[in-house]
Design an enzyme around this catalytic site. Structure first.
Site, PDB file in Angstrom:
ATOM      1  CG  HIS A 189      -1.872  -1.365   1.065  1.00  0.00           C
ATOM      2  ND1 HIS A 189      -3.585  -0.623   1.174  1.00  0.00           N
ATOM      3  CD2 HIS A 189      -1.979  -2.026   0.703  1.00  0.00           C
ATOM      4  CE1 HIS A 189      -3.838  -1.704   0.910  1.00  0.00           C
ATOM      5  NE2 HIS A 189      -2.599  -2.391   0.471  1.00  0.00           N
ATOM      6  N   GLY A 216       6.310   6.137  -4.441  1.00  0.00           N
ATOM      7  CA  GLY A 216       6.595   4.449  -4.756  1.00  0.00           C
ATOM      8  C   GLY A 216       6.696   4.382  -3.128  1.00  0.00           C
ATOM      9  CB  SER A 232       4.366   8.892   1.431  1.00  0.00           C
ATOM     10  OG  SER A 232       3.638   7.906   0.867  1.00  0.00           O
ATOM     11  CG  HIS A 258      -4.080 -12.109  -0.896  1.00  0.00           C
ATOM     12  ND1 HIS A 258      -5.238 -11.072  -1.299  1.00  0.00           N
ATOM     13  CD2 HIS A 258      -3.625 -10.239  -0.379  1.00  0.00           C
ATOM     14  CE1 HIS A 258      -5.051  -9.809  -1.634  1.00  0.00           C
ATOM     15  NE2 HIS A 258      -4.493  -9.919  -0.517  1.00  0.00           N
ATOM     16  CB  THR A 271      -2.521 -22.533   5.320  1.00  0.00           C
ATOM     17  OG1 THR A 271      -1.928 -22.277   3.979  1.00  0.00           O
ATOM     18  CG2 THR A 271      -2.687 -24.528   5.607  1.00  0.00           C
TER      19      THR A 271
END
Ligand code: HEM
Ligand SMILES: *[C@@H]1O[C@H](CO)[C@@H](O)[C@H](O)[C@H]1NC(C)=O
Ligand SMILES: *[C@@H]1O[C@H](CO)[C@@H](O)[C@H](O)[C@H]1NC(C)=O
Ligand SMILES: *[C@@H]1O[C@H](CO)[C@@H](O)[C@H](O)[C@H]1NC(C)=O
Length: 357
Positions: free
Chosen positions: A82, A99, A103, A208, A228
Site C-alpha cells: 500500500h 513509490g 509516505s 494473500h 493456512t
C-alpha cells in the site's frame, strides 16, 4: 590473517606468488573479507547495515511478539504494497506518489484515512515511532519490517532489503490502491501504470496466502483468505479456484465472492484474477510449485520495495533479514481440502490440467 612479509623478495626469486609463503593468506578479490563485524557475532557486507540488527531484535521481541507469523506480520506485509503502489510511470501531469518511499508511514494520519488503507493505521504509526527512535528513513523501517515479518511465516522466502531511502516524502494521493471490488481491467491498468505486469500481480498475491480480512465483512473480523493463514504456501492459489458455495459471514458484501469454505472469505478480485484469461495461467502455475512461487515473490517484492527509489543511493542490507522458518512438512504442491475433489476446481488455464484426483 598473517601479513605476507617478504613477498617482494620471493617474487624476485621467482616463487609462485599465488601460493605465497607458508601460512600466509593472500587476499583474493572474491574473498568475503569485505564483511564487517556488527557485534554479537553478526556480520554484514556494509557497515551501514549493522544498525538494522538492533532494529531486528526490537521488532522480533516487541512488534512481532517473539517472532510470530500473526496479525502484525500481515499488516506489515500489506503496508509494503500500500506504500509502494501509489506510483505512476506515466504521472499524467500530476504527482501520483513516490513509490516505496514510506509516505504511508510518514504521513500515516493522511494515507491511512483512505478507504483502501483502513486497518493499517496501527502498523503505520508503530513504524513511524520506530523510524524516529532509530533515526532511519520511514521507507527503510517500512520495507525492513515487512521483510522481517515475513521471515516469521513458515514456508516464506527471505525477502531482500535495501536501505537508504530519502528521509522525507510527500503524501500519496487517494485512489491509487486497488480495491477488491475493482474489475480486472481496472486493476491491471492501475498495476501497469505503476510498472507491474499481470504476471507480476499474480506473483504478489501469494501474500494473500497469509492473509485475513477485517473490513470486507466486518462481522467476521479475522476470517482467513485460505485454510493456512499462518503459512506461506500454495493453498491460496488452489482454494480460490474451488467452486464458490456460500458466504462465511452475513452475506454478500462489496468486494466479496462466493467462498468454497465457511472458514474462508474470498475476495472478489482474487476470484476474478484466478479465472481471467490474462492471469489464470500464471495463477494456476503456482498451485503446484512452491519454489517458483517463492522465487518469483522475492523478485517482484524487490521491485515493490524499491519502486521509484534511486538505486544508487541504496545499500544492500539483505544479510540482516533472517532466514525464514520452514514448513513443518514441505509440500511442493497444494493439497485439496478435505471433502473436495478435482471436480470442484474451476480450472481456467486452457489446456493445463492439474494433478489432483
Ligand atoms: C489487486 C490487488 C489487491 C487487492 C484488491 C487486495 C485486497 C485485499 C483486501 C480487501 C484484503 C482484506 C483487508 C481487510 O479487510 O482488512 C487484503 C488483505 C491483505 N492483502 Fe491484499 N490486495 C491486493 C494485493 C495485495 C498485495 C500485492 C499484497 C502484498 C504484496 C497484499 C497483501 C495483503 C495482506 C498481507 C493481507 C492480509 C491483511 C491482514 O490479514 O490484516 N495484497 N487484500
Ligand atoms: C489522466 O488524467 C485524465 C484527466 O484527469 C484522466 O481522465 C485519465 O484517466 C488519467 N489517466 C491515467 C492513466 O491516470
Ligand atoms: C454485514 O454487516 C455489516 C456490518 O454490520 C453491514 O455493513 C453489511 O451491510 C452487512 N452485509 C450484508 C450483506 O448484510
Ligand atoms: C530524494 O531527495 C532529493 C532531494 O530532495 C530529490 O532530488 C530526489 O528526487 C529524491 N529521490 C527520490 C527517489 O524521491
Amino acid at each position: 590473517m598473517r601479513v605476507c612479509r617478504g613477498m617482494v623478495w620471493m617474487v624476485l626469486l621467482g616463487a609462485n606468488l599465488l601460493h605465497g609463503p607458508p601460512g600466509c593468506v593472500l587476499a583474493t578479490p572474491t574473498s568475503s573479507s569485505k564483511q564487517v563485524h556488527c557485534g554479537a557475532g553478526r556480520t554484514a557486507e556494509n557497515n551501514k547495515c549493522c544498525k538494522f540488527y538492533d532494529i531486528l531484535d526490537d521488532l522480533q521481541t516487541n512488534l512481532f511478539n517473539g517472532g510470530e507469523c500473526d496479525a502484525e506480520t500481515r499488516e506489515a506485509l500489506r503496508l509494503m504494497f500500500h506504500d509502494a503502489i501509489s506510483y505512476s510511470t506515466t504521472k499524467n501531469g500530476t504527482f501520483m506518489g513516490g513509490g516505496a518511499d514510506g509516505s504511508i508511514v510518514e504521513h500515516a494520519e493522511i494515507e491511512t484515512a483512505y478507504a483502501e488503507n483502513v486497518g493499517l493505521d496501527d502498523m503505520a504509526f508503530e513504524q513511524q515511532a520506530l523510524a524516529k527512535k532509530y533515526s532511519i528513513p520511514y521507507g527503510d523501517i517500512l520495507h525492513f519490517t515487512g521483510a522481517v515479518g515475513l521471515s516469521n511465516c513458515p514456508g516464506a522466502p527471505r525477502l531482500r532489503f535495501f536501505a537508504g531511502r530519502n528521509k522525507t516524502s510527500k503524501p500519496a494521493p487517494d485512489g491509487l490502491v486497488p480495491a477488491p471490488f475493482h474489475s480486472v481491467d481496472t486493476i491491471l491498468a492501475r498495476m501497469k501504470d505503476a510498472g507491474f505486469s499481470p504476471d507480476e500481480l499474480v506473483t504478489l498475491l501469494a501474500s494473500h496466502s497469509i492473509g485475513t480480512q477485517h473490513t470486507v465483512d466486518p462481522t467476521i473480523d479475522g476470517m482467513p483468505l485460505d485454510s493456512t493463514p499462518a503459512q506461506f504456501d500454495t493453498q491460496f492459489y488452489l482454494e480460490v479456484l474451488l467452486e464458490g458455495v456460500g458466504f462465511p459471514g452475513n452475506g454478500s458484501n462489496r468486494g466479496e465472492a462466493l467462498s468454497s469454505s465457511p472458514h474462508q472469505l474470498r475476495i472478489q478480485s482474487d476470484y476474478n484474477l484466478a479465472r481471467d484469461s490474462r492471469t489464470s495461467c500464471a495463477w494456476q502455475s503456482y498451485i503446484t510449485d512452491q519454489e517458483k512461487m517463492n522465487h518469483d515473490f522475492v523478485k517482484v517484492m524487490h521491485k515493490v520495495s524499491t519502486l521509484g527509489q534511486d538505486m544508487s543511493n541504496l545499500v544492500d542490507c539483505s544479510d540482516v533479514v533472517p532466514a525464514p522458518k520452514s514448513l513443518p512438512r514441505f509440500q511442493k504442491s497444494a493439497a485439496l481440502p478435505p471433502g473436495k475433489s478435482i471436480d470442484d476446481i474451476e480450472t481456467s488455464c486452457a489446456g493445463h490440467s492439474l494433478p489432483f484426483s
